[in-house]
Design a protein around this motif. Structure first.
Motif, PDB file in Angstrom:
ATOM      1  N   ASP A 136       1.905  13.040   5.985  1.00  0.00           N
ATOM      2  CA  ASP A 136       2.920  13.001   5.705  1.00  0.00           C
ATOM      3  C   ASP A 136       3.797  12.167   6.536  1.00  0.00           C
ATOM      4  O   ASP A 136       3.581  11.025   7.502  1.00  0.00           O
ATOM      5  CB  ASP A 136       3.717  14.787   4.963  1.00  0.00           C
ATOM      6  N   LYS A 137       4.936  12.346   6.277  1.00  0.00           N
ATOM      7  CA  LYS A 137       6.164  10.942   6.418  1.00  0.00           C
ATOM      8  C   LYS A 137       7.512  11.522   6.999  1.00  0.00           C
ATOM      9  O   LYS A 137       7.548  12.094   7.128  1.00  0.00           O
ATOM     10  CB  LYS A 137       6.592   9.836   5.633  1.00  0.00           C
ATOM     11  N   ARG A 138       8.424  11.189   6.389  1.00  0.00           N
ATOM     12  CA  ARG A 138       9.980  11.311   5.941  1.00  0.00           C
ATOM     13  C   ARG A 138      11.107  11.644   7.309  1.00  0.00           C
ATOM     14  O   ARG A 138      12.259  11.272   6.708  1.00  0.00           O
ATOM     15  CB  ARG A 138      10.559  13.401   5.516  1.00  0.00           C
TER      16      ARG A 138
ATOM     17  N   ILE B 136      10.355   7.789   2.719  1.00  0.00           N
ATOM     18  CA  ILE B 136       9.909   7.697   1.149  1.00  0.00           C
ATOM     19  C   ILE B 136       9.153   6.802   0.289  1.00  0.00           C
ATOM     20  O   ILE B 136      10.727   6.474   0.404  1.00  0.00           O
ATOM     21  CB  ILE B 136      10.493   9.338   1.229  1.00  0.00           C
ATOM     22  N   CYS B 137       8.740   7.153  -0.589  1.00  0.00           N
ATOM     23  CA  CYS B 137       8.318   6.611  -1.284  1.00  0.00           C
ATOM     24  C   CYS B 137       8.787   5.347  -2.710  1.00  0.00           C
ATOM     25  O   CYS B 137       9.289   4.780  -2.203  1.00  0.00           O
ATOM     26  CB  CYS B 137       7.407   6.761  -2.351  1.00  0.00           C
ATOM     27  N   GLY B 138       9.738   6.084  -3.447  1.00  0.00           N
ATOM     28  CA  GLY B 138      10.470   5.648  -4.360  1.00  0.00           C
ATOM     29  C   GLY B 138      11.421   5.279  -3.932  1.00  0.00           C
ATOM     30  O   GLY B 138      11.543   3.222  -4.048  1.00  0.00           O
TER      31      GLY B 138
ATOM     32  N   PRO C 157      -3.666   5.457   0.037  1.00  0.00           N
ATOM     33  CA  PRO C 157      -4.015   6.309  -0.021  1.00  0.00           C
ATOM     34  C   PRO C 157      -3.685   7.785   0.095  1.00  0.00           C
ATOM     35  O   PRO C 157      -3.744   8.327   1.354  1.00  0.00           O
ATOM     36  CB  PRO C 157      -4.669   5.864   1.975  1.00  0.00           C
ATOM     37  N   HIS C 158      -3.256   7.553  -0.440  1.00  0.00           N
ATOM     38  CA  HIS C 158      -1.884   9.097  -1.072  1.00  0.00           C
ATOM     39  C   HIS C 158      -2.591  10.380  -1.158  1.00  0.00           C
ATOM     40  O   HIS C 158      -3.710  10.311  -1.488  1.00  0.00           O
ATOM     41  CB  HIS C 158      -1.006   8.728  -1.960  1.00  0.00           C
ATOM     42  N   ARG C 159      -2.003  11.251  -0.255  1.00  0.00           N
ATOM     43  CA  ARG C 159      -2.441  12.888  -0.411  1.00  0.00           C
ATOM     44  C   ARG C 159      -3.032  12.782  -1.385  1.00  0.00           C
ATOM     45  O   ARG C 159      -2.371  12.693  -2.770  1.00  0.00           O
ATOM     46  CB  ARG C 159      -1.104  13.554  -0.326  1.00  0.00           C
TER      47      ARG C 159
ATOM     48  N   SER D 114       3.231  -1.340   3.534  1.00  0.00           N
ATOM     49  CA  SER D 114       3.152  -0.123   2.589  1.00  0.00           C
ATOM     50  C   SER D 114       4.109   0.252   2.805  1.00  0.00           C
ATOM     51  O   SER D 114       5.243   0.090   3.660  1.00  0.00           O
ATOM     52  CB  SER D 114       2.229   1.198   3.525  1.00  0.00           C
ATOM     53  N   ASP D 115       5.148   1.113   1.452  1.00  0.00           N
ATOM     54  CA  ASP D 115       6.369   1.596   1.435  1.00  0.00           C
ATOM     55  C   ASP D 115       6.621   2.450   2.798  1.00  0.00           C
ATOM     56  O   ASP D 115       7.629   2.380   3.368  1.00  0.00           O
ATOM     57  CB  ASP D 115       6.573   2.827   0.194  1.00  0.00           C
ATOM     58  N   GLN D 116       6.183   3.071   3.323  1.00  0.00           N
ATOM     59  CA  GLN D 116       5.681   3.726   5.020  1.00  0.00           C
ATOM     60  C   GLN D 116       4.751   3.938   5.895  1.00  0.00           C
ATOM     61  O   GLN D 116       3.846   4.120   4.855  1.00  0.00           O
ATOM     62  CB  GLN D 116       6.944   4.674   4.391  1.00  0.00           C
ATOM     63  N   SER D 117       4.852   4.552   7.404  1.00  0.00           N
ATOM     64  CA  SER D 117       3.789   4.438   7.813  1.00  0.00           C
ATOM     65  C   SER D 117       3.771   6.005   7.385  1.00  0.00           C
ATOM     66  O   SER D 117       4.226   6.972   6.699  1.00  0.00           O
ATOM     67  CB  SER D 117       3.908   3.840   9.394  1.00  0.00           C
TER      68      SER D 117
ATOM     69  N   CYS E 195       0.960  -1.237   0.186  1.00  0.00           N
ATOM     70  CA  CYS E 195       0.056  -0.082  -0.111  1.00  0.00           C
ATOM     71  C   CYS E 195       0.654   0.708   0.245  1.00  0.00           C
ATOM     72  O   CYS E 195       2.067   1.270   0.517  1.00  0.00           O
ATOM     73  CB  CYS E 195      -1.052  -0.066   1.324  1.00  0.00           C
ATOM     74  N   ASP E 196       0.320   2.131  -0.711  1.00  0.00           N
ATOM     75  CA  ASP E 196       0.725   3.547   0.116  1.00  0.00           C
ATOM     76  C   ASP E 196       0.828   4.252   0.654  1.00  0.00           C
ATOM     77  O   ASP E 196      -0.937   4.658   1.272  1.00  0.00           O
ATOM     78  CB  ASP E 196       1.306   4.406  -1.816  1.00  0.00           C
ATOM     79  N   ASP E 197       1.799   4.395   1.745  1.00  0.00           N
ATOM     80  CA  ASP E 197       1.660   5.690   3.489  1.00  0.00           C
ATOM     81  C   ASP E 197       0.016   4.885   4.190  1.00  0.00           C
ATOM     82  O   ASP E 197      -0.170   6.071   4.791  1.00  0.00           O
ATOM     83  CB  ASP E 197       0.919   6.912   2.092  1.00  0.00           C
ATOM     84  N   HIS E 198       0.500   4.015   4.461  1.00  0.00           N
ATOM     85  CA  HIS E 198      -0.943   3.499   4.927  1.00  0.00           C
ATOM     86  C   HIS E 198      -0.106   3.112   6.792  1.00  0.00           C
ATOM     87  O   HIS E 198       0.467   2.694   6.581  1.00  0.00           O
ATOM     88  CB  HIS E 198      -0.958   1.629   4.661  1.00  0.00           C
TER      89      HIS E 198
HETATM   90 CA    CA Z   1       4.307   6.698   0.350  1.00  0.00          CA
END
Ligand code: CA
Ligand code: SGN
Length: 515
Positions: free
Chosen positions: A363-365, A77-79, A197-199, A350-353, A33-36
């Motif tokens: 966001d994340k980072r 971060i995603c990539g 659920p990305h922005r 997920s790519d990250q929390s 998932c993305d950003d889950h």
């Molecule tokens: Ca992401």
């Protein structure tokens, strides 16, 4: 490459002796998932989010398998996370350090190794690595971040648009490949990678009113003032209070958010809203217009406005998650009905929390807890104890070796993680990592203005160095689980700082960050 032409390649010819064994090798399904946030999965226990919203289908994976309670990323971060998954190597080794980089697809990846060993490999959904996928028999990816409504997909033949909602379409494509395209004589490895659920957290038409009648509890740090921390927590630009725009908050209705068609908001509005078809647009307006009218009439300000934004944000986010969860259910149902469930390893991550209001953020980072973690749960049928938990510190760095191990493919000597297979089998290996290394490479100028940093986390402490501003922070996670006060300058922690610095140095050598 289609299956027929793939069969002719020498890679498969080389793997042929192994084919007799291959029928028994498990299929691998990686749902990514993305950003889950882990705080938005009920299998992770009660949080301010899961007190209200549950994820019954993702929880089915936990019921059949293991929840990794201490799962972390190397670079939130995603990539970069995606490149780490593919290569089993830290960002500075695989070369993909920041979003916007181009992944060098010529390098070794686990899908290539599985393919050589006779697996059919597939990736569908978000990719975000710029270069075309390599090492896959079949791929169909979203361009960049992708679109929620009527999204474009890229295949070897080019780009085309499809009608529908992105999470449903990715799932349809995955199921369609398994049902109609795969070679039943070969095991498969599928990466099903959601954009949601990305922005800007755009829900499907049938979920737009979900959670209308409830309020989500606020996290205790929603009104954090960042006292007790260094400058990076103060200078970020990821606050619910001030960093969200009208598009994020769905306050623009069906008219452009302002008169300047070149403004970022107008461009975003056009990207999102103008892709909807009349049915989707009517559903959107019917759902948001009365809520927006009530908001304008109430005209909240100060903390009440932040509270309103928080509710709008987490409700839209969880509406997207609810659709991800439904689609996970569709996949699990299909595996069960088709009999494939018996020999298919299913992992969810997920790519990250993501921040869901903690510290007032989205966001994340940052290397802080909410974003250095990532959810990870899964099972290997017949091997993983049902309903179990693993407390071991694991990382996205471990997945490539894990998948190779599951497939019985020897790991190449240069990957930097550890296979999670013993943990998936419910074992507690004596020799396991006791600390993790983290590095966020993007410069503070990039979106959300987070300072670059690196650090080390053990089960109790976290040491972070914000290298561009040369500031250090130390957290005692046992005493201060929300990371509100850095103890770096506290003389009582001087010995801990020394030890953590030594550990950081050791990790930077081990992972070849420095000589
Ligand atoms: Ca992401
Ligand atoms: C976009 C988002 C950011 C997000 C990055 C990276 N802005 O730029 O909020 O941090 O993606 O996300 S948006 O206005 O375009 O939504 S990531 O998941 O790809 O790393």
């Amino acid at each position: 490459m289609n299956r027929r032409s793939f069969l002719a390649t020498s890679a498969v010819a080389a793997a042929l002796p192994a084919l007799g064994k291959s029928a028994k090798r498990p299929n691998i399904l990686w749902i990514y998932c993305d950003d889950h946030s882990h705080n938005a999965i009920s299998a992770y226990g009660e949080s301010h989010i899961t007190r209200i919203a549950k994820t019954p289908n993702i929880d089915r994976i936990a019921q059949k398998g293991t929840v990794f309670q201490n799962s972390f990323v190397t670079n939130s971060i995603c990539g970069p996370c995606r490149a780490v998954i593919l290569t089993g190597k830290h960002s500075h080794i695989n070369g993909f350090k920041a979003n916007g980089n181009r992944f060098n697809g010529d390098q070794q990846t686990f899908p290539k190794l599985l393919q050589k060993a006779g697996y059919e490999t597939v990736v569908i959904g978000k990719w975000h690595l710029k270069s075309e996928p390599q090492g896959f028999n079949n791929w169909e990816i979203l361009p960049g971040q992708g679109h929620y409504y009527n999204p474009d997909f890229i295949t070897e033949k080019g780009t085309h648009q499809e009608t529908g909602y992105v999470t449903d379409l990715i799932t349809d494509k995955g199921l369609d490949w398994i049902k109609n395209e795969r070679d039943p004589d070969k095991p498969f490895m599928m990466m099903l990678q959601h954009k949601a659920p990305h922005r800007e957290w755009s829900p499907p038409a049938n979920k737009l009113s979900l959670y209308d009648d409830v309020d989500f509890p606020e996290p205790p740090t929603l009104f954090d003032d960042y006292e007790g921390r260094g400058s990076p927590a103060h200078t970020q630009d990821m606050m619910i209070k001030s960093s969200m725009d009208l598009t994020d908050l769905k306050l623009h209705d069906s008219t452009p958010p302002n008169d300047d068609p070149e403004s970022r908001e107008c461009k975003r509005w056009k990207e999102i809203y103008m892709r909807t078809n009349p049915g989707q647009r009517n559903a959107w307006d019917a759902a948001y217009q009365p809520k927006n009218k009530a908001f304008r009439e109430a005209n909240p300000d100060g903390r009440d406005l932040i509270r309103w934004k928080y509710q709008r944000y987490v409700k839209d986010y969880m509406r997207c998650i609810s659709s991800v969860d439904d689609n996970v259910g569709r996949v699990l149902d299909f595996l069960e009905e088709s009999g494939l469930a018996e020999n298919t390893v299913v992992m969810y991550s997920s790519d990250q929390s993501f921040y869901l209001g903690e510290h007032g953020w989205f966001d994340k980072r940052f290397m802080y807890e909410e974003s250095v973690r990532t959810p990870l749960l899964g099972y290997w049928p017949g091997q993983t104890p049902a309903g179990s938990n693993s407390e071991a510190m694991v990382q996205n760095l471990d997945m490539a070796q894990t998948f190779l191990d599951i497939a019985g493919v020897p790991e190449p000597g240069d990957m930097q993680g550890q296979s999670l297979v013993p943990l998936l089998k419910g074992e507690s290996p004596k020799k396991w990592r006791t600390s993790i290394y983290y590095q966020y490479h993007q410069i503070a100028k990039s979106i959300h203005h987070v300072q670059p940093h690196y650090g080390v986390r053990t089960d109790r402490y976290k040491l972070i160095h914000f290298n561009d501003v040369d500031e250090w922070e130390l957290y005692d996670l046992e005493k201060d689980p929300h990371e509100l006060k850095s103890e770096y300058a506290n003389p009582e922690y001087a010995k801990t700082v020394r030890k953590m610095k030594a550990e950081l140095k050791r990790l930077r050598r081990e992972y070849r960050v420095e000589a």
